[in-house]
Design a protein around this motif. Sequence first.
Motif, PDB file in Angstrom:
ATOM      1  N   LEU A   1       4.644   5.461  -5.479  1.00 11.75           N
ATOM      2  CA  LEU A   1       4.676   5.469  -6.942  1.00 11.75           C
ATOM      3  C   LEU A   1       3.765   6.563  -7.500  1.00 11.75           C
ATOM      4  O   LEU A   1       4.140   7.277  -8.443  1.00 11.75           O
ATOM      5  CB  LEU A   1       4.240   4.111  -7.495  1.00 11.75           C
ATOM      6  N   ASN A   2       2.593   6.723  -6.917  1.00 16.13           N
ATOM      7  CA  ASN A   2       1.686   7.787  -7.351  1.00 16.13           C
ATOM      8  C   ASN A   2       2.309   9.157  -7.111  1.00 16.13           C
ATOM      9  O   ASN A   2       2.234  10.054  -7.966  1.00 16.13           O
ATOM     10  CB  ASN A   2       0.349   7.686  -6.606  1.00 16.13           C
TER      11      ASN A   2
ATOM     12  N   LEU B   1      11.843  10.900  -3.032  1.00 17.50           N
ATOM     13  CA  LEU B   1      10.765   9.924  -3.186  1.00 17.50           C
ATOM     14  C   LEU B   1      11.278   8.641  -3.833  1.00 17.50           C
ATOM     15  O   LEU B   1      10.860   7.531  -3.458  1.00 17.50           O
ATOM     16  CB  LEU B   1       9.635  10.515  -4.033  1.00 17.50           C
ATOM     17  N   TYR B   2      12.182   8.791  -4.782  1.00 17.52           N
ATOM     18  CA  TYR B   2      12.701   7.609  -5.475  1.00 17.52           C
ATOM     19  C   TYR B   2      13.529   6.742  -4.530  1.00 17.52           C
ATOM     20  O   TYR B   2      13.441   5.507  -4.561  1.00 17.52           O
ATOM     21  CB  TYR B   2      13.527   8.022  -6.695  1.00 17.52           C
ATOM     22  N   ILE B   3      14.333   7.361  -3.684  1.00 20.10           N
ATOM     23  CA  ILE B   3      15.115   6.606  -2.693  1.00 20.10           C
ATOM     24  C   ILE B   3      14.171   5.852  -1.756  1.00 20.10           C
ATOM     25  O   ILE B   3      14.402   4.684  -1.407  1.00 20.10           O
ATOM     26  CB  ILE B   3      16.030   7.549  -1.888  1.00 20.10           C
TER      27      ILE B   3
ATOM     28  N   SER C   1       0.829  -1.201   0.000  1.00 14.37           N
ATOM     29  CA  SER C   1       0.000   0.000   0.000  1.00 14.37           C
ATOM     30  C   SER C   1       0.868   1.258   0.000  1.00 14.37           C
ATOM     31  O   SER C   1       0.620   2.203  -0.760  1.00 14.37           O
ATOM     32  CB  SER C   1      -0.929  -0.002   1.220  1.00 14.37           C
ATOM     33  N   GLU C   2       1.895   1.265   0.844  1.00 13.20           N
ATOM     34  CA  GLU C   2       2.811   2.403   0.895  1.00 13.20           C
ATOM     35  C   GLU C   2       3.594   2.533  -0.407  1.00 13.20           C
ATOM     36  O   GLU C   2       3.817   3.645  -0.905  1.00 13.20           O
ATOM     37  CB  GLU C   2       3.760   2.251   2.081  1.00 13.20           C
ATOM     38  N   TYR C   3       3.988   1.396  -0.962  1.00 11.72           N
ATOM     39  CA  TYR C   3       4.727   1.389  -2.225  1.00 11.72           C
ATOM     40  C   TYR C   3       3.875   2.012  -3.337  1.00 11.72           C
ATOM     41  O   TYR C   3       4.351   2.850  -4.115  1.00 11.72           O
ATOM     42  CB  TYR C   3       5.102  -0.044  -2.583  1.00 11.72           C
TER      43      TYR C   3
ATOM     44  N   SER D   1       7.445   3.765 -16.736  1.00 12.57           N
ATOM     45  CA  SER D   1       6.950   4.374 -15.508  1.00 12.57           C
ATOM     46  C   SER D   1       7.954   4.093 -14.389  1.00 12.57           C
ATOM     47  O   SER D   1       8.884   3.289 -14.548  1.00 12.57           O
ATOM     48  CB  SER D   1       5.592   3.774 -15.132  1.00 12.57           C
ATOM     49  N   PHE D   2       7.780   4.744 -13.242  1.00 15.15           N
ATOM     50  CA  PHE D   2       8.656   4.471 -12.107  1.00 15.15           C
ATOM     51  C   PHE D   2       8.490   3.033 -11.621  1.00 15.15           C
ATOM     52  O   PHE D   2       9.449   2.413 -11.154  1.00 15.15           O
ATOM     53  CB  PHE D   2       8.392   5.459 -10.969  1.00 15.15           C
ATOM     54  N   ASN D   3       7.290   2.500 -11.745  1.00 12.82           N
ATOM     55  CA  ASN D   3       7.089   1.101 -11.367  1.00 12.82           C
ATOM     56  C   ASN D   3       7.919   0.185 -12.252  1.00 12.82           C
ATOM     57  O   ASN D   3       8.541  -0.773 -11.785  1.00 12.82           O
ATOM     58  CB  ASN D   3       5.606   0.735 -11.468  1.00 12.82           C
ATOM     59  N   GLY D   4       7.973   0.492 -13.546  1.00 13.54           N
ATOM     60  CA  GLY D   4       8.796  -0.305 -14.451  1.00 13.54           C
ATOM     61  C   GLY D   4      10.278  -0.202 -14.117  1.00 13.54           C
ATOM     62  O   GLY D   4      11.000  -1.210 -14.110  1.00 13.54           O
TER      63      GLY D   4
END
Length: 384
Positions: free
Chosen positions: A136-137, A149-151, A130-132, A185-188
Amino acid sequence: MTFLEKLKPHLISDDILIQEVVLHALHDYPNVPEEWTNELLKEAFRNKDKQSSIFIYVENQTFNEESVKILSENIPLMDPSERHLAVNLVQRIEPELALKYKNQLQAYIPKSTWALYELLLHGTEEEVYSEYGQILNDLERAGSDQHHLYITAKKLAACLVKKGWVTETEIDLILEEEIKGRWFSFNGILNIYMIGLLKLEKYIPLLVRLLERDEDSLLEELSATLISFQSDQVIKEVAPYLRKENSIIYAASIVENMKTDFAVQVLREAYTSARELDQQDILFEALCHQFSEKALPEINKHMELDYSSGLVDIEQTAYSYFSILGIKHRELALWRQVALERELDFRQKGNDLPSAPVRNEIRVGRNDPCPCGSGKKYKKCCGK
């Protein structure tokens, strides 16, 4: 002698030119001994002239309990205006270790981060995912201010991997969708990070094909993941991309950080086939950072060219290569003089511009992490 055995006597060098090159050669290499990182941290606090350079270059290394002790004892003694790079290292300490030394570190880590660390250690799968998802959003909406945020997202991704909550099937599905899109995307991108953590070698060919993409964040993570495999398969797959203008910088960085005879062979062949000077410069630097005598023919050939490079500090790199290997050269003193004059000139310009977003203690290479803290390479940030 191995790569590390050659560098060990020069890890803490009184010669600032050699010190810089050693740090650069170690920056993205994943097998730096933890005791080396600690020696460099001690040197940073002993020698202020080296401080910012060492803090920037060791950020990718592993910090253990001795590292925590060195940082926590010395940061309070620093001028508050100069602490930011050291504090950045504190925030890269693994959550479990940071929580163990919370009393010593709490002044340098925000309250929200401590809550994150508790979640990473004790949260359920549903809570962490959920936090992840929320991070990402936030990342997709953050615009240019993404580094922190990325770290955080990488810490959450590492937790998902460590606890076995990520499967190859899920990664397959995500990458299949990401490759179809124009941009990752950042998820990718974070799934590529997770591939490296899981050491999933089946993805190597697919990852290498992404080197032709023009996406800085993707290429940074992609390079780190491919380097982490430390395998000849990666070198073999990456080799063709050393001959392509749009992929040579990242391809050279990947092969440079594979410290093997095969890597040297591939870089030598690429140098021989290169026709553009800027491509030769990049391959020359990668060969020098291998610290292999087998690369001498190409390095000597490059030093016979009479020109000034805009990509690489040619004289400093060559001077350090020959000095570290103990190889004599008639131009060694001249290279050192030229490199030192350039260094002094840069420092003077830095002192004339105290508000500029680059460090004035030492020159920043175009492939170095930008000292402004963006997380990007300097060439993609303040060095544009």
